[in-house]
Design an enzyme around this catalytic site. Structure first.
Site, PDB file in Angstrom:
ATOM      1  N   LYS A  72       0.858  -1.187   0.000  1.00  0.00           N
ATOM      2  CA  LYS A  72       0.000   0.000   0.000  1.00  0.00           C
ATOM      3  C   LYS A  72       0.888   1.229   0.000  1.00  0.00           C
ATOM      4  O   LYS A  72       1.723   1.406   0.891  1.00  0.00           O
ATOM      5  CB  LYS A  72      -0.921   0.008   1.216  1.00  0.00           C
ATOM      6  CG  LYS A  72      -1.766   1.273   1.294  1.00  0.00           C
ATOM      7  CD  LYS A  72      -2.809   1.214   2.386  1.00  0.00           C
ATOM      8  CE  LYS A  72      -3.612   2.507   2.401  1.00  0.00           C
ATOM      9  NZ  LYS A  72      -4.664   2.484   3.422  1.00  0.00           N
ATOM     10  N   LYS A  86      -2.224  -1.461  -3.801  1.00  0.00           N
ATOM     11  CA  LYS A  86      -3.070  -0.276  -3.776  1.00  0.00           C
ATOM     12  C   LYS A  86      -2.231   0.976  -3.869  1.00  0.00           C
ATOM     13  O   LYS A  86      -1.238   1.058  -3.137  1.00  0.00           O
ATOM     14  CB  LYS A  86      -3.870  -0.288  -2.463  1.00  0.00           C
ATOM     15  CG  LYS A  86      -4.723   0.909  -2.215  1.00  0.00           C
ATOM     16  CD  LYS A  86      -5.334   0.816  -0.869  1.00  0.00           C
ATOM     17  CE  LYS A  86      -6.126   2.077  -0.631  1.00  0.00           C
ATOM     18  NZ  LYS A  86      -6.488   2.243   0.742  1.00  0.00           N
TER      19      LYS A  86
HETATM   20  C1  PBG Z   1      -7.732   3.554   5.499  1.00  0.00           C
HETATM   21  C2  PBG Z   1      -7.935   3.358   4.050  1.00  0.00           C
HETATM   22  C3  PBG Z   1      -7.720   4.281   3.011  1.00  0.00           C
HETATM   23  C4  PBG Z   1      -8.192   3.677   1.850  1.00  0.00           C
HETATM   24  C5  PBG Z   1      -8.658   2.419   2.203  1.00  0.00           C
HETATM   25  N1  PBG Z   1      -8.473   2.232   3.559  1.00  0.00           N
HETATM   26  C6  PBG Z   1      -7.184   5.670   3.028  1.00  0.00           C
HETATM   27  C7  PBG Z   1      -5.817   5.918   3.491  1.00  0.00           C
HETATM   28  O1  PBG Z   1      -5.002   5.023   3.671  1.00  0.00           O
HETATM   29  O2  PBG Z   1      -5.533   7.099   3.705  1.00  0.00           O
HETATM   30  C8  PBG Z   1      -8.225   4.328   0.489  1.00  0.00           C
HETATM   31  C9  PBG Z   1      -9.241   3.804  -0.468  1.00  0.00           C
HETATM   32  C10 PBG Z   1      -9.518   4.672  -1.645  1.00  0.00           C
HETATM   33  O3  PBG Z   1      -8.875   5.724  -1.856  1.00  0.00           O
HETATM   34  O4  PBG Z   1     -10.422   4.312  -2.397  1.00  0.00           O
HETATM   35  N2  PBG Z   1      -6.537   3.148   6.045  1.00  0.00           N
END
Ligand code: PBG
Length: 407
Positions: A266, A327
């Site tokens: 991520k 991601k």
């Molecule tokens: C929370 C989380 C996030 C997303 C999924 N879980 C945001 C972040 O890490 O700031 C992002 C999902 C998206 O942008 O569609 N930890």
């Protein structure tokens, strides 16, 4: 390309190309590299009969001696369909992310999300209905994201393991309504719950997101989601060691059947902006007396890094992840391929909020064909190696797939 026998005999060069560009055509026209100027051209009259404009090089003067013509396999729709390397995306591959808000504590919450037209914040009841519609078109997996009321946010984010919390109530409602017909994923991280908007606990003296202290909270959160009946917990926080700790906590609480989908690679991405709008979960500003990191770069990965994804993969596999995720999605297809080639686990890709927003904005302006662009993107996720795709387009894409299949 691996050199063929003929190429090796020819000092590594392809003899076909050589024939083509020089010897075979030298007598017919001027040769300059592979670009020839031909002598014979189609006249007005010949062109009208052939269906080409006057001035088109005459076939006899430009014909290439090519054994290999890749376009032959692209000629027919029937054949293209027969030999397509990537299986069509199925609704079963899709996971539908859904936002829920608390209509009792914060009844004035806007339903619309300005940066994500077409995506809404739902009440628990509405989420149940929305998931019902998704199931009807074959999307049987969802992931729940609660918009925690401000009044319930704290620095520790204890609301994340409240048995009566929004996420827990939503999981129970979905499972009561659909049982095993739906596979419910949850988000494990503190950002929607803590006042600092970080995935972990902030030490505001040194401005650091604490790791091991946070993991303890995440374990409680995951167990509480499992208790509410979810099928799979998905830690999105990127703390070190959290997969193993959560696995152990779930097992000790009797939830060894509950899966873990790890947000493995991520990245600290600007593509999450609209999601943070939806949940009002962006990192807080901090201030003179409190040091709060303004971004998530000390725990999410650097967008320039590739090899590091393997390090995360190794850790997650060793710690017991059942699925590994990459991601964001589209800008990171190389990382999806990297994981696909290095693990036997299923790989998921998250087509995130910013990707949705960009596609939607262009579509709303009439700049791209939304349906074609979305289906192409989903196919590319599969081609790069994703088995599962989290996308805000899940229900819509499944409807399009259904229409295509019925046509
Ligand atoms: C929370 C989380 C996030 C997303 C999924 N879980 C945001 C972040 O890490 O700031 C992002 C999902 C998206 O942008 O569609 N930890």
């Amino acid at each position: 390309m691996r050199p063929s026998k003929a190429m090796r005999a020819n000092g590594g060069k392809c003899s076909r190309l050589q024939n083509n560009s020089c010897a075979a055509y030298a007598s017919r026209g001027q040769v300059s590299g592979r670009c020839r100027v031909v002598s014979d051209r189609v006249t007005e009259q010949q062109g009208a009969a052939l269906g080409v404009p006057a001035g088109t090089p005459a076939r006899s003067s430009c014909k290439q001696e090519l054994a290999d013509r890749p376009r032959r396999n692209r000629r027919s729709e029937v054949f293209r369909d027969a030999i397509r390397e990537t299986a069509p995306v199925k609704p079963a591959n899709l996971i539908y992310p859904l936002f829920v808000f608390d209509d009792v504590v914060e009844p004035d919450t806007e339903r619309e999300i300005a940066s994500m037209p077409g995506v809404r914040r739902h009440t628990v009841e509405e989420v149940v209905a929305e998931v019902g519609e998704a199931i009807a078109v074959g999307v049987k997996q969802c992931v729940v994201f609660p918009k925690t009321p401000d009044s319930l946010k704290t620095r520790l984010g204890e609301e994340c393991f409240n048995k009566q919390g929004l996420a827990q109530r939503t999981i129970r409602a979905l499972k009561e309504a659909y049982g095993d017909e739906v596979y419910v994923h949850t988000d494990v991280a503190l950002d929607p719950y803590n006042t600092d908007g970080h995935d972990g606990i902030v030490d505001d003296k040194i401005g650091r997101v604490l790791n091991d202290e946070t993991v303890e909270m995440l374990c409680k959160q995951a167990v509480s989601q499992a208790e509410a009946g979810c099928d799979c917990v998905a830690p999105s926080d990127m703390m070190d060691g959290r997969i193993g700790a959560i696995r152990q906590a779930l097992d000790e609480a009797g939830y060894e059947h509950v899966s873990i989908m790890s947000y493995c690679a991520k990245y600290a991405s600007a593509f999450y902006g609209p999601f943070r709008d939806a949940l009002d979960s962006a990192p807080s500003a901090g201030g003179a007396e409190r040091k709060v990191p303004k971004d998530k770069k000390t725990y999410q990965m650097d967008p320039g890094n590739f090899r590091e994804a393997l390090r995360e993969l190794e850790a997650d596999e060793a710690e017991g992840a059942d699925v590994v995720m990459v991601k964001p999605g589209m800008p990171y297809l190389d990382v999806i391929r990297l994981l696909r080639d290095n693990t036997a686990l299923p790989v998921a890709a998250y087509h995130v909020s910013g990707e949705y927003a960009m596609t939607k904005a262009a579509a709303m302006n009439g700049w791209v064909d939304e349906r074609a662009v979305v289906m192409e993107a989903l196919t590319c996720f599969k081609r790069s190696g994703a088995d599962l795709i989290l996308t805000y387009y899940a229900k819509q894409a499944a409807q399009w797939i259904k229409e295509d299949n019925e046509a």
